[in-house]
Design an enzyme around this catalytic site. Structure first.
Site, short mmCIF file in Angstrom:
data_model
loop_
_atom_site.label_atom_id
_atom_site.label_comp_id
_atom_site.label_asym_id
_atom_site.label_seq_id
_atom_site.Cartn_x
_atom_site.Cartn_y
_atom_site.Cartn_z
N HIS A 1 4.85 0.04 -8.26
CA HIS A 1 4.22 -1.14 -7.90
C HIS A 1 4.43 -2.19 -9.22
O HIS A 1 4.82 -3.57 -8.92
CB HIS A 1 3.02 -1.20 -7.49
CG HIS A 1 2.00 -2.33 -7.21
ND1 HIS A 1 2.27 -3.34 -6.08
CD2 HIS A 1 1.24 -3.23 -7.98
CE1 HIS A 1 1.55 -4.30 -6.16
NE2 HIS A 1 0.95 -4.36 -7.40
N GLU A 2 4.21 -1.92 -10.15
CA GLU A 2 3.87 -2.83 -11.45
C GLU A 2 5.46 -2.88 -11.89
O GLU A 2 5.86 -4.12 -12.17
CB GLU A 2 3.32 -1.91 -12.45
CG GLU A 2 1.99 -1.43 -12.19
CD GLU A 2 1.21 -2.93 -11.82
OE1 GLU A 2 1.46 -4.07 -12.67
OE2 GLU A 2 0.19 -2.66 -11.27
N HIS B 1 7.01 -5.84 -9.74
CA HIS B 1 6.59 -7.19 -10.28
C HIS B 1 7.79 -7.53 -11.44
O HIS B 1 8.14 -8.95 -11.26
CB HIS B 1 5.28 -7.42 -11.10
CG HIS B 1 4.09 -7.14 -10.28
ND1 HIS B 1 3.87 -7.93 -9.27
CD2 HIS B 1 2.87 -6.29 -10.30
CE1 HIS B 1 2.96 -7.83 -8.47
NE2 HIS B 1 2.20 -6.73 -9.13
#
Length: 338
Positions: free
Chosen positions: A274-275, A278
């Site tokens: 998820h990170e 970004h």
């Protein structure tokens, strides 16, 4: 009350009401049972508890915002901005130093006002739901360290902004924008190395399944890493979290120890994914670009209003100044947000 005062008052009250309405509308969607689509994925009791936690924080935010707005308006209409201006002018310092005292006093007052709310949020709300692990010592140390970082880094930047507007004339906003942009970019680089370790301990992740799994996924996603670190987030909260910092070849992944200790390898990798998402979607760069653009617009608009006598009259400030104009234009919201 002149036009400036009316516009600012409407904007402040309108912003609060908009946030309140948004929060109330969101709270209507809260339920205590897991949606059918997630049956078997989430536990009913934990889901209901999470919804109660969200609702509690939403109500707390409304109360905090309302009291902050009321305090700021009371200070404003009691002539507080003009009174403080007369006090700092009486010190007999130059415009930059006087401005630092003035703005510093406003920020300190707002911080002290918000302190009980921060404590209640940490020790009562977070504690009630079993998240808080922050001790009084850690809470106090964080406040002092945060204040020190603000003074050491923010003080010179604020002094430069005041000096530019005092001496550079109409192009001052451009020089201020260059200074703020350089400062913002510098913080992005020095933050992971010099600032964040002031608040948390970063320990390299030991070799093993998790280390290899994260590196393997990062390579497959084209995300070069300088290091993977475990952050002692459990000193403050039981909530798991992860983040990445840095640019270019100096990117780092930070994993809260609560995440490493309580979740399976595949689950941690999913959080890391998820990170990294970004980064792959360029969210950091987009956010940074938008922030820099927003700063440019705000400084330009500020330059237009610094010479408007009506702005100072609205806040009962007898003599126009760069620092008073800056406060009237921006920092008036400090009480509301802390």
């Amino acid at each position: 009350m002149n036009t400036f005062a009316v516009v600012i008052l409407v904007a402040l009250v309108g912003e609060y009401l908009l946030g309140a309405v948004s929060g109330l509308l969101s709270s209507r969607s809260f339920g205590h049972r897991v949606p059918v689509e997630f049956t078997g994925v989430f536990n009913d009791d934990k889901y209901a508890r999470a919804q109660r936690y969200t609702a509690t924080r939403a109500r707390f935010g409304l109360v905090r915002g309302a009291l902050g707005l009321a305090a700021m308006l009371t200070f404003w209409f009691a002539g507080g901005f003009g009174w403080l201006d007369s006090v700092v002018r009486g010190l007999g310092k130059g415009p930059v130093v006087t401005g630092l005292f003035y703005i510093g006093a406003i920020m300190l007052a707002g911080t002290l006002f918000q302190l009980p709310f921060r404590a209640w949020s940490t020790f009562v709300i977070e504690g009630r739901y079993g998240f808080n692990r922050t001790t009084a010592g850690t809470f106090g140390a964080d406040l002092l360290k945060g204040a020190a970082v603000t003074v050491v880094l923010g003080g010179p930047l604020l002094a430069a902004i005041l000096a530019f507007f005092e001496a550079a004339g109409p192009p001052a906003w451009i020089w201020c924008w260059i200074a703020v942009t350089a400062f913002t970019l510098a913080v992005q680089f020095i933050g992971p190395t010099w600032i964040m370790p002031l608040f948390n301990t970063f320990t390299p992740l030991d070799d093993g399944r998790l280390h290899d799994a994260i590196l393997g996924y990062a390579r497959s996603a084209g995300f070069p890493l300088e290091g993977i670190f475990v952050v002692d987030g459990s000193r403050r909260s039981s909530k798991p979290n992860a983040f990445f910092t840095g640019f270019g070849k100096h990117k780092r992944i930070g994993l809260f120890d609560t995440l490493v200790e309580e979740y399976a390898v595949a689950e941690v990798v999913a959080v890391v994914a998820h990170e990294i998402g970004h980064y792959k979607k360029r969210h950091v760069w987009l956010q940074l670009a938008l922030s820099i653009g927003h700063i440019a617009a705000m400084l330009w608009i500020l330059s237009l209003f610094l010479g408007q006598q009506g702005l100072y009259v609205a806040f009962d400030v007898a003599e126009p100044s760069v620092y008073a104009g800056l406060v009237c234009f921006t920092q008036v919201r400090h009480f509301c947000r802390g």
